[in-house]
Design a protein around this motif. Structure first.
Motif, PDB file in Angstrom:
ATOM      1  N   THR A  86     -68.033  83.585  31.932  1.00 39.81           N
ATOM      2  CA  THR A  86     -66.838  84.316  31.474  1.00 39.81           C
ATOM      3  C   THR A  86     -65.573  83.531  31.798  1.00 39.81           C
ATOM      4  OG1 THR A  86     -66.863  85.599  33.523  1.00 39.81           O
ATOM      5  CG2 THR A  86     -67.901  86.589  31.587  1.00 39.81           C
ATOM      6  N   ALA A  87     -65.529  82.865  32.970  1.00 38.31           N
ATOM      7  CA  ALA A  87     -64.354  82.062  33.322  1.00 38.31           C
ATOM      8  C   ALA A  87     -64.201  80.886  32.368  1.00 38.31           C
ATOM      9  CB  ALA A  87     -64.469  81.573  34.761  1.00 38.31           C
ATOM     10  N   LEU A  88     -65.309  80.272  31.996  1.00 37.28           N
ATOM     11  CA  LEU A  88     -65.265  79.150  31.053  1.00 37.28           C
ATOM     12  C   LEU A  88     -64.754  79.613  29.702  1.00 37.28           C
ATOM     13  CD1 LEU A  88     -65.928  76.241  30.167  1.00 37.28           C
ATOM     14  CD2 LEU A  88     -68.267  76.999  29.760  1.00 37.28           C
ATOM     15  N   GLN A  89     -65.259  80.741  29.240  1.00 36.57           N
ATOM     16  CA  GLN A  89     -64.844  81.247  27.931  1.00 36.57           C
ATOM     17  C   GLN A  89     -63.367  81.639  27.943  1.00 36.57           C
ATOM     18  OE1 GLN A  89     -67.059  84.670  26.613  1.00 36.57           O
ATOM     19  NE2 GLN A  89     -66.878  84.047  24.477  1.00 36.57           N
ATOM     20  N   ARG A  92     -61.214  78.456  27.978  1.00 32.96           N
ATOM     21  CA  ARG A  92     -61.242  77.798  26.658  1.00 32.96           C
ATOM     22  C   ARG A  92     -60.354  78.533  25.672  1.00 32.96           C
ATOM     23  NH1 ARG A  92     -63.953  78.816  22.138  1.00 32.96           N
ATOM     24  NH2 ARG A  92     -65.335  80.318  23.123  1.00 32.96           N
ATOM     25  N   LEU A  93     -60.431  79.872  25.683  1.00 34.86           N
ATOM     26  CA  LEU A  93     -59.612  80.659  24.764  1.00 34.86           C
ATOM     27  C   LEU A  93     -58.131  80.601  25.135  1.00 34.86           C
ATOM     28  CD1 LEU A  93     -61.932  83.754  24.241  1.00 34.86           C
ATOM     29  CD2 LEU A  93     -61.490  81.888  22.650  1.00 34.86           C
ATOM     30  N   ALA A  94     -57.811  80.459  26.431  1.00 40.89           N
ATOM     31  CA  ALA A  94     -56.413  80.324  26.856  1.00 40.89           C
ATOM     32  C   ALA A  94     -55.822  79.024  26.346  1.00 40.89           C
ATOM     33  CB  ALA A  94     -56.315  80.400  28.374  1.00 40.89           C
ATOM     34  N   LEU A 135     -59.944  71.556  30.793  1.00 43.41           N
ATOM     35  CA  LEU A 135     -59.303  72.866  30.695  1.00 43.41           C
ATOM     36  C   LEU A 135     -58.163  73.029  31.684  1.00 43.41           C
ATOM     37  CD1 LEU A 135     -62.509  75.052  30.262  1.00 43.41           C
ATOM     38  CD2 LEU A 135     -60.864  74.420  28.493  1.00 43.41           C
ATOM     39  N   GLY A 136     -58.080  72.178  32.687  1.00 48.84           N
ATOM     40  CA  GLY A 136     -57.001  72.265  33.677  1.00 48.84           C
ATOM     41  C   GLY A 136     -57.167  73.448  34.611  1.00 48.84           C
TER      42      GLY A 136
END
Length: 143
Positions: A86-89, A92-94, A135-136
């Motif tokens: 969920t953190a990865l998704q 990525r969306l941010a 993603l930073g």
């Protein structure tokens, strides 16, 4: 008259006959013994090997299938945790990136990102570090 060797004279060539040598070794001796017993009508003992003479695969019947059935352990490889995916998704969306865009940014296939976000991927530290840099963000531990 033509010069050179005369074609009219008899040749002193001898025919060469190639002969195959008999097989050597333990199996060759037993084969000759078996053939001699067959010719004389003697008793020849035969053993059928496991699944020999059939047109089935050697892997179709497992000799230790009972042991496999009795074994109740479940073997699973480690996958990424729910909070990681969920953190990865969210990261990525941010960044407003697609899975394929993120994959090209870290030089991996798009299926790798899909597996990480679906939770099926086996955690790889090098890929997770690439994701953190691209993603930073600092993603949580995979497991």
């Amino acid at each position: 008259m033509p010069s050179g060797p005369s074609l009219q004279t008899s040749s002193d060539w001898e025919p060469v006959v190639w002969q195959k040598s008999a097989p050597k070794g333990k199996s060759a001796k037993s084969a000759t013994e078996v053939n001699a017993a067959r010719r004389t009508g003697g008793y020849v003992e035969t053993d059928k090997k496991f699944s020999a003479g059939t047109n089935t695969s050697a892997h179709s019947t497992v000799p230790n299938a009972k042991k496999l059935d009795e074994n109740g352990e479940t073997f699973r490889h480690a996958t990424v945790s729910h909070e990681f995916k969920t953190a990865l998704q969210q990261a990525r969306l941010a960044k407003k990136m697609t899975q394929t865009a993120l994959a090209t940014a870290i030089n991996e296939k798009g299926s790798v990102i899909n597996e990480y976000e679906s939770g099926k991927a086996i955690p790889n530290g090098a890929i997770i570090n690439k994701l953190n840099k691209a993603l930073g963000v600092r993603l949580p531990k995979a497991k």
